[in-house]
Design a protein around this motif. Sequence first.
Motif, mmCIF file in Angstrom:
data_model
loop_
_atom_site.group_PDB
_atom_site.id
_atom_site.type_symbol
_atom_site.label_atom_id
_atom_site.label_comp_id
_atom_site.label_asym_id
_atom_site.label_seq_id
_atom_site.Cartn_x
_atom_site.Cartn_y
_atom_site.Cartn_z
ATOM 1 N N SER A 158 0.841 -1.204 0.000
ATOM 2 C CA SER A 158 0.000 0.000 0.000
ATOM 3 C C SER A 158 0.876 1.253 0.000
ATOM 4 O O SER A 158 1.834 1.343 0.781
ATOM 5 C CB SER A 158 -0.887 0.012 1.249
ATOM 6 O OG SER A 158 -1.395 1.324 1.453
ATOM 7 N N PRO A 159 0.525 2.219 -0.825
ATOM 8 C CA PRO A 159 1.319 3.466 -0.840
ATOM 9 C C PRO A 159 1.168 4.260 0.455
ATOM 10 O O PRO A 159 1.928 5.196 0.703
ATOM 11 C CB PRO A 159 0.736 4.242 -2.028
ATOM 12 C CG PRO A 159 -0.629 3.693 -2.226
ATOM 13 C CD PRO A 159 -0.576 2.254 -1.788
ATOM 14 N N TYR A 160 0.181 3.896 1.284
ATOM 15 C CA TYR A 160 -0.032 4.630 2.536
ATOM 16 C C TYR A 160 0.752 4.027 3.690
ATOM 17 O O TYR A 160 0.771 4.563 4.774
ATOM 18 C CB TYR A 160 -1.537 4.677 2.865
ATOM 19 C CG TYR A 160 -2.315 5.249 1.708
ATOM 20 C CD1 TYR A 160 -2.086 6.555 1.275
ATOM 21 C CD2 TYR A 160 -3.235 4.472 0.999
ATOM 22 C CE1 TYR A 160 -2.757 7.087 0.178
ATOM 23 C CE2 TYR A 160 -3.911 4.987 -0.087
ATOM 24 C CZ TYR A 160 -3.675 6.299 -0.500
ATOM 25 O OH TYR A 160 -4.333 6.805 -1.578
#
Length: 357
Positions: A158-160
């Motif tokens: 996840s980019p988060y």
Amino acid sequence: MSNEMDQLRNQLDEVNLEILELINNRAALVQQIGQVKSKQSMYRFDPIREREMLNLITSKNNGPFENSTIEHIFKEIFKAGLELQEDDHRKALLVSRKKKADNTVVEIKGEKVGDGNTHFVFGPCAVESYEQTAAVGKVLQSKGLKLLRGGAFKPRTSPYDFQGLGIEGLQILRRVADEYDLAVISEIVNPAHIEQAIEYLDVIQIGARNMQNFELLKAAGEVDKPVLLKRGLSATISEFINAAEYIMSRGNGNIILCERGIRTYETATRNTLDISAVPVLKQETHLPVMVDVTHSTGRRDLLLPTAKAAIAIGADGVMAEVHPDPAVALSDSAQQMDIPTFDKFFEEITDLDRRLR
Ligand code: PEP
Ligand code: MN
């Protein structure tokens, strides 16, 4: 009697040399034919022509060999000829055993990975702080270990999620390694980072998600630093070997392969550890092979049994994640070992290693 035997043996030697000359004469002709074929863009393998040659040969066979034996021998000669027509690299990759029979030994701070002993790489999933990394470094030094891992650039699903401290993470690793007499293994995800990163690193890790990032492989092949290349999430062994070839074809032969599990339909483990990949890779290539038990299983309770399997099957090393407080880790908190668990793990694994070697 012995005189007669000597004479027969001498004759046999002469015949062997005649055969040698003849098969090499044949090979030279095959090469010329290959050149003509490539000019005409013809396929090199021509089964109809092979059949005609075999028919002619067996029609003239007066024994004592059976036709089937003669066919078998000539097919091997044909096959060798075909391989000669293929270009050199197709015939034998630089990383292949065929090209180099001896094991490659990758030396990192006195550790000779590939020398027949088991080598260990431990450290946190990600570098989170100096204190967290130093806590692991200190334990490694106390056990006489040399190879410290830790992610500074984290390729997360996840980019988060936490992406790592980047260069600052590498600086922390370097500081800890220097303080505790260790070598640094850390993942690089961007070819443009390599030049700067090698100031801090002893081994460039190329992660599973980047195994087929060909620009990264080429860039790692152009520097003089060992590379630990992990198998892709869904990579076949052949793709894995070719990824290593990308690095070696650029001049860097200091490569360690790392099996880290592949994606299958099984959900009991994070990935499926392909343990037989170890002997396959050792047979097919001359490179050292490690097993990452953390990412292949994703389960703390399976680290020890899979590490045992890795050593028993002939891996050159084992990688596992260790964190002073896994519960608060910013990545892979379910599978990193805390220090007491690591102490026990290391005691058991070195005990097995001693008994097996
Ligand atoms: C790692 O070793 O930090 C890692 C991300 O592993 P993999 O590339 O095998 O998933
Ligand atoms: Mn991890």
